[in-house]
Design a protein around this motif. Structure first.
Motif, PDB file in Angstrom:
ATOM      1  N   ALA A 198      -5.192  -5.634   0.104  1.00 57.88           N
ATOM      2  CA  ALA A 198      -4.136  -4.758   0.618  1.00 57.88           C
ATOM      3  C   ALA A 198      -3.776  -3.711  -0.428  1.00 57.88           C
ATOM      4  O   ALA A 198      -3.751  -3.994  -1.627  1.00 57.88           O
ATOM      5  N   ARG A 199      -3.505  -2.495   0.026  1.00 59.71           N
ATOM      6  CA  ARG A 199      -3.119  -1.422  -0.889  1.00 59.71           C
ATOM      7  C   ARG A 199      -1.659  -1.530  -1.315  1.00 59.71           C
ATOM      8  O   ARG A 199      -1.250  -0.898  -2.281  1.00 59.71           O
ATOM      9  N   ARG A 200      -0.878  -2.308  -0.580  1.00 53.40           N
ATOM     10  CA  ARG A 200       0.532  -2.480  -0.911  1.00 53.40           C
ATOM     11  C   ARG A 200       0.824  -3.955  -1.138  1.00 53.40           C
ATOM     12  O   ARG A 200       0.244  -4.825  -0.481  1.00 53.40           O
ATOM     13  N   THR A 201       1.728  -4.231  -2.017  1.00 53.17           N
ATOM     14  CA  THR A 201       2.157  -5.605  -2.273  1.00 53.17           C
ATOM     15  C   THR A 201       3.607  -5.836  -1.878  1.00 53.17           C
ATOM     16  O   THR A 201       4.077  -6.974  -1.900  1.00 53.17           O
ATOM     17  N   GLU A 202       4.323  -4.770  -1.515  1.00 54.66           N
ATOM     18  CA  GLU A 202       5.700  -4.925  -1.058  1.00 54.66           C
ATOM     19  C   GLU A 202       6.056  -3.764  -0.140  1.00 54.66           C
ATOM     20  O   GLU A 202       5.413  -2.716  -0.151  1.00 54.66           O
ATOM     21  N   ILE A 203       7.097  -3.982   0.677  1.00 54.62           N
ATOM     22  CA  ILE A 203       7.550  -2.948   1.604  1.00 54.62           C
ATOM     23  C   ILE A 203       9.051  -3.108   1.808  1.00 54.62           C
ATOM     24  O   ILE A 203       9.572  -4.232   1.812  1.00 54.62           O
ATOM     25  N   ARG A 204       9.730  -1.983   1.959  1.00 50.24           N
ATOM     26  CA  ARG A 204      11.164  -2.007   2.233  1.00 50.24           C
ATOM     27  C   ARG A 204      11.375  -1.830   3.736  1.00 50.24           C
ATOM     28  O   ARG A 204      10.987  -0.813   4.315  1.00 50.24           O
ATOM     29  N   LEU A 205      11.972  -2.819   4.355  1.00 53.97           N
ATOM     30  CA  LEU A 205      12.227  -2.767   5.789  1.00 53.97           C
ATOM     31  C   LEU A 205      13.457  -1.919   6.084  1.00 53.97           C
ATOM     32  O   LEU A 205      14.324  -1.743   5.214  1.00 53.97           O
ATOM     33  N   PRO A 206      13.563  -1.404   7.300  1.00 52.78           N
ATOM     34  CA  PRO A 206      14.735  -0.597   7.660  1.00 52.78           C
ATOM     35  C   PRO A 206      16.025  -1.373   7.444  1.00 52.78           C
ATOM     36  O   PRO A 206      16.154  -2.528   7.867  1.00 52.78           O
TER      37      PRO A 206
END
Length: 351
Positions: A198-206
């Motif tokens: 995966a290119r991302r390891t974290e994400i900020r949800l709305p």
């Protein structure tokens, strides 16, 4: 309009029957066991509904079971082992096809195997009519309309509550375990590859102050989005915490001893958030978000609406992604009475 439900006696199948009954659409219950079909009809409150018995190992019987129906919703998983038989029978019967499969590799197999056969037969095949794939695919198309050619689309699934998975979903997980553990397919420069990091390891949800850890996950829209969006890279993600659950051993014997699926109260308490982040070639960004309750109930609504539209407003023959079969905004708006909310917005460019 007459819509068949194959696998009508299963957990998801009965929810689809209930949605058809709510809309007063004529239906045919199809599956391997006459006794189980009778029980399903009684449980849903449609004892007089037509029932047809056919197994996936008997092509002629399966064609006969679907003949005279305008469309079929296939709910009989695991789809990896039996889904193609129902697609093949639907095409032979001249019956439009959709299903409730979330098995990513199997969904891709339908595109790879049946595109020409469906087109020549004048039949529309639209797999993965689920709570995740259909909204995600439609949102991706709207993002591309907003941004133009897209460098990257990342689809993230987060589900809270719900009382666990149905026995059918767990059997699908066992059958596709290796692909799930590998993170599924990612699309990169015209090629789908299994097991790409995966290119991302974290994400900020709305609405959340802090990002959450995520991991690669085989969401079906990774297969469908590149069919209609000019994009270089597509990948799917889910919460990294799910990885710990996937490491827990589970057997078919254990699954057989579990409840058929989450009860109504658990389903009502469940909430999902699906986030699609898109980056255009020039660096512009946009985000699409879908919120809703009850993944199994929402899948039933989406599967029935998908089949209904294939019959009422034909999309053209072949194997199609949702955004190739339906007007994206119109379909998404039609889900509002069922608690589904969606949005597409620009995101400030990072500096």
């Amino acid at each position: 309009m007459k819509i068949a439900v194959y696998g009508a006696s299963g957990y998801q199948g009965k929810l689809v029957l209930a949605e058809l009954a709510r809309r007063d659409i004529e239906m045919v219950l199809a599956g391997r066991s006459a006794a189980r079909l009778e029980q399903a009809a009684s449980a849903v409150g449609i004892p007089g509904a037509e029932r047809r018995v056919a197994g996936t190992d008997d092509h002629e019987a399966l064609v006969h079971a679907l003949r005279g129906c305008d469309a079929v919703v296939n709910c009989a998983g695991p789809f990896t082992s039996s889904g193609e038989a129902v697609v093949r029978a639907a095409i032979a019967a001249g019956c439009h096809y959709t299903d409730t499969s979330g098995e990513q590799l199997q969904v891709k197999g339908i595109f790879d195997t049946f595109a020409t056969l469906a087109r020549e037969a004048g039949v529309t095949v639209m797999p993965a009519a689920t709570d995740g794939c259909v909204p995600g695919d439609l949102i991706a198309h709207l993002l591309a309309e907003r941004l133009g050619p897209v460098e990257e689309i990342v689809s993230t699934h987060v589900i809270v509550g719900g009382g666990g998975m149905s026995r059918g979903s767990l059997r699908s997980l066992v059958e596709t375990f290796d692909a799930v553990k590998a993170g599924g397919l990612a699309y990169d420069d015209g090629v789908w590859r299994l097991g790409e990091p995966a290119r991302r390891t974290e994400i900020r949800l709305p609405g959340q102050p802090e990002p959450i850890p995520v991991m690669a996950f085989p969401v079906a829209e990774v297969v469908t989005i590149p069919r209609h969006v000019r994009v270089r890279h597509v990948e799917g993600l889910t919460e990294a915490a799910l990885g710990d659950q996937l490491n827990s051993p589970i057997t078919l014997e254990l699954i057989d001893g579990l409840p058929e699926g989450p009860d109504a109260d658990s389903r009502r308490a469940q909430r999902f958030t699906y986030v699609l982040d898109a980056v255009a070639a020039g660096g512009r960004r946009a985000r699409g978000v879908v919120h809703g309750p009850d993944t199994y109930g929402t899948t039933a609504v989406i599967a029935v609406e998908s089949a209904r539209r294939l019959v009422a407003d034909p999309a053209g023959p072949g194997v199609l992604a949702p955004a190739q079969a339906y007007d994206p905004a119109a379909f998404l708006d039609a889900l509002a009475p069922h608690g589904i909310r969606w949005s597409v917005e620009d995101v400030p460019v990072r500096t």
